[in-house]
Design a protein around this motif. Structure first.
Motif, PDB file in Angstrom:
ATOM      1  N   ILE A  81       0.843  -1.204   0.000  1.00 44.02           N
ATOM      2  CA  ILE A  81       0.000   0.000   0.000  1.00 44.02           C
ATOM      3  C   ILE A  81       0.879   1.255   0.000  1.00 44.02           C
ATOM      4  O   ILE A  81       0.602   2.229  -0.687  1.00 44.02           O
ATOM      5  CB  ILE A  81      -0.978  -0.010   1.193  1.00 44.02           C
ATOM      6  N   SER A  88       3.651  -2.732 -12.096  1.00 43.56           N
ATOM      7  CA  SER A  88       2.227  -3.056 -12.259  1.00 43.56           C
ATOM      8  C   SER A  88       1.440  -1.763 -12.136  1.00 43.56           C
ATOM      9  O   SER A  88       2.006  -0.701 -11.898  1.00 43.56           O
ATOM     10  CB  SER A  88       1.767  -4.043 -11.194  1.00 43.56           C
ATOM     11  N   MET A  90      -0.564  -1.104  -9.785  1.00 45.23           N
ATOM     12  CA  MET A  90      -0.898  -0.841  -8.376  1.00 45.23           C
ATOM     13  C   MET A  90      -0.007   0.292  -7.878  1.00 45.23           C
ATOM     14  O   MET A  90       1.199   0.134  -7.727  1.00 45.23           O
ATOM     15  CB  MET A  90      -0.681  -2.108  -7.557  1.00 45.23           C
ATOM     16  N   PRO A  91      -0.596   1.498  -7.640  1.00 49.75           N
ATOM     17  CA  PRO A  91       0.207   2.644  -7.229  1.00 49.75           C
ATOM     18  C   PRO A  91       0.574   2.589  -5.746  1.00 49.75           C
ATOM     19  O   PRO A  91      -0.076   1.892  -4.970  1.00 49.75           O
ATOM     20  CB  PRO A  91      -0.732   3.831  -7.491  1.00 49.75           C
TER      21      PRO A  91
HETATM   22  C1  HEC Z   1      -5.003   2.185 -10.413  1.00 51.66           C
HETATM   23  C2  HEC Z   1      -5.570   0.953  -9.920  1.00 51.66           C
HETATM   24  C3  HEC Z   1      -5.353   0.569  -8.477  1.00 51.66           C
HETATM   25  C4  HEC Z   1      -5.632   1.282  -7.346  1.00 51.66           C
HETATM   26  C5  HEC Z   1      -6.195   2.693  -7.252  1.00 51.66           C
HETATM   27  C6  HEC Z   1      -5.342   0.404  -6.219  1.00 51.66           C
HETATM   28  N1  HEC Z   1      -4.879  -0.800  -6.672  1.00 51.66           N
HETATM   29 FE1  HEC Z   1      -4.252  -2.351  -5.533  1.00 51.66          FE
HETATM   30  N2  HEC Z   1      -3.703  -3.358  -7.200  1.00 51.66           N
HETATM   31  C7  HEC Z   1      -3.907  -2.934  -8.498  1.00 51.66           C
HETATM   32  C8  HEC Z   1      -3.352  -3.913  -9.403  1.00 51.66           C
HETATM   33  C9  HEC Z   1      -3.382  -3.828 -10.912  1.00 51.66           C
HETATM   34  C10 HEC Z   1      -2.790  -4.934  -8.607  1.00 51.66           C
HETATM   35  C11 HEC Z   1      -2.044  -6.167  -9.092  1.00 51.66           C
HETATM   36  C12 HEC Z   1      -0.580  -5.834  -9.146  1.00 51.66           C
HETATM   37  C13 HEC Z   1       0.241  -7.030  -9.520  1.00 51.66           C
HETATM   38  O1  HEC Z   1       0.345  -7.341 -10.704  1.00 51.66           O
HETATM   39  O2  HEC Z   1       0.779  -7.661  -8.606  1.00 51.66           O
HETATM   40  C14 HEC Z   1      -3.035  -4.541  -7.223  1.00 51.66           C
HETATM   41  C15 HEC Z   1      -2.610  -5.294  -6.133  1.00 51.66           C
HETATM   42  C16 HEC Z   1      -2.955  -5.013  -4.822  1.00 51.66           C
HETATM   43  C17 HEC Z   1      -2.636  -5.865  -3.695  1.00 51.66           C
HETATM   44  C18 HEC Z   1      -1.867  -7.173  -3.758  1.00 51.66           C
HETATM   45  C19 HEC Z   1      -2.772  -8.282  -4.223  1.00 51.66           C
HETATM   46  C20 HEC Z   1      -2.047  -9.615  -4.252  1.00 51.66           C
HETATM   47  O3  HEC Z   1      -2.089 -10.344  -3.245  1.00 51.66           O
HETATM   48  O4  HEC Z   1      -1.446  -9.928  -5.287  1.00 51.66           O
HETATM   49  C21 HEC Z   1      -3.167  -5.265  -2.585  1.00 51.66           C
HETATM   50  C22 HEC Z   1      -3.107  -5.780  -1.162  1.00 51.66           C
HETATM   51  C23 HEC Z   1      -3.799  -4.040  -3.020  1.00 51.66           C
HETATM   52  N3  HEC Z   1      -3.646  -3.920  -4.374  1.00 51.66           N
HETATM   53  C24 HEC Z   1      -4.451  -3.159  -2.188  1.00 51.66           C
HETATM   54  C25 HEC Z   1      -4.893  -1.894  -2.587  1.00 51.66           C
HETATM   55  C26 HEC Z   1      -5.413  -0.892  -1.679  1.00 51.66           C
HETATM   56  C27 HEC Z   1      -5.620  -1.101  -0.199  1.00 51.66           C
HETATM   57  C28 HEC Z   1      -5.689   0.227  -2.431  1.00 51.66           C
HETATM   58  C29 HEC Z   1      -6.151   1.580  -1.955  1.00 51.66           C
HETATM   59  C30 HEC Z   1      -5.363   2.196  -0.895  1.00 51.66           C
HETATM   60  C31 HEC Z   1      -5.356  -0.100  -3.815  1.00 51.66           C
HETATM   61  N4  HEC Z   1      -4.875  -1.391  -3.863  1.00 51.66           N
HETATM   62  C32 HEC Z   1      -5.516   0.743  -4.897  1.00 51.66           C
HETATM   63  C33 HEC Z   1      -4.521  -1.771  -8.882  1.00 51.66           C
HETATM   64  C34 HEC Z   1      -4.880  -0.742  -8.040  1.00 51.66           C
END
Ligand code: HEC
Ligand code: HEC
Length: 253
Positions: A81, A88, A90-91
């Motif tokens: 987080i 990826s 995920m920011p």
């Molecule tokens: C712009 C899109 C985006 C936003 C906004 C975002 N995520 Fe993500 N998140 C992703 C993507 C895409 C992945 C997969 C990344 C990868 O390939 O491992 C991910 C992966 C994750 C994972 C890991 C999952 C795993 O076990 O592989 C967690 C935990 C997570 N996000 C929590 C959050 C939380 C909490 C927030 C808000 C604070 C958040 N994300 C906001 C796109 C986003």
């Protein structure tokens, strides 16, 4: 009438009391993100677009999954987080991120996520397999065999166009997970998390199954730790099977 004039007087006196820029005497109470009410506000602002308004049915893995939340080590949840997931979509939300939140708020937010979504679900989709991958790499050819036996029927490499599928398309036939362009968008951890915990919200079984055989019939019997590692190794081996130029970061010419 009385209420209206009182309101004006109050506003007026506050305005005269204050130097420009001096903070107001009673800041609005801030709801802690460690509580469900505060957590939901931050979730809606920062996570819902990718992980679903309700913590499920988003493009990203659902967080409304007690088994998953209890399996991810706190330190990994914190760093994902805070810093995002490298290479990826995920920011990161802390550190130097623009508009980033403090480490303390991230820790509270994780508590809020746990009190809201990590309670009272006794499902065992993961068969207790750990979130984190083992250090030893999996066996690619064994992974290919498991994939053909249990996964390929739901994840065909190619699909007939909807018009050729007949009038009742099978909702569970999902997208290809062996396509190199898909695989370049996601990390190996993402593959592992989906395989171990499944996606109840979309009909993807976790390690416990049941799966689907090449004839379309149900295949029971779960995945063990080696199966999962081998499946991830097999999928990862497909990532660079299509030649392309060097990867270009956003914003680069
Ligand atoms: C712009 C899109 C985006 C936003 C906004 C975002 N995520 Fe993500 N998140 C992703 C993507 C895409 C992945 C997969 C990344 C990868 O390939 O491992 C991910 C992966 C994750 C994972 C890991 C999952 C795993 O076990 O592989 C967690 C935990 C997570 N996000 C929590 C959050 C939380 C909490 C927030 C808000 C604070 C958040 N994300 C906001 C796109 C986003
Ligand atoms: C009953 C059908 C079914 C079976 C069996 C199945 N899946 Fe899935 N899978 C799905 C559905 C539905 C989704 C979610 C929709 C999507 O991603 O297209 C999904 C999602 C996934 C994803 C995540 C895709 C993403 O969003 O990034 C991966 C990875 C995956 N499956 C791998 C596997 C592997 C490996 C197996 C075999 C152990 C397997 N699946 C077995 C139906 C199935």
């Amino acid at each position: 009438m009385l209420a209206a004039s009182l309101a004006v007087v109050t506003v007026g006196s506050v305005a005269c009391d204050r130097l420009p820029g001096k903070p107001p005497p009673n800041p609005a109470p801030v709801i802690s993100v460690a509580t469900t009410a505060g957590f939901e506000i931050m979730w809606a602002e920062r996570c819902s677009g990718c992980h679903g308004a309700d913590g499920q049915l988003g493009a990203g893995l659902p967080m409304r999954n007690a088994e998953y939340l209890n399996a991810v080590p706190d330190s990994d949840m914190f760093s994902m987080i805070r810093n995002g997931v490298p290479s990826s979509r995920m920011p990161g939300f802390g550190g130097d991120a623009i508009g980033g939140v403090s480490d303390e708020v991230i820790r509270d937010f994780i508590k809020g996520m746990q009190v809201t979504w990590a309670q009272g679900d006794a499902s065992n989709d993961s068969l207790g397999l750990p979130w984190r991958a083992p250090d030893a790499p999996g066996d690619v050819s064994r992974g290919a065999t498991v994939f053909a036996a249990k996964c390929a029927a739901c994840h065909p490499a190619e699909q007939a166009a909807p018009t050729q599928r007949g009038s009742t398309p099978d909702q569970l036939i999902a997208g290809s997970v062996t396509d190199p362009f898909y695989l370049r968008l996601v990390s190996n951890q993402h593959l592992r998390s989906n395989i171990v915990f499944g996606r109840k919200d979309l009909g993807m079984p976790g390690a416990a199954g049941p799966f689907r055989g090449p004839d379309g019939g149900e295949v029971t019997g779960g995945l063990d730790a080696a199966d999962v590692a081998d499946l991830v190794a097999y999928l990862a081996s497909k990532r660079n099977t299509w030649p392309s130029g060097p990867e270009v970061e956003d914003g680069e010419p």
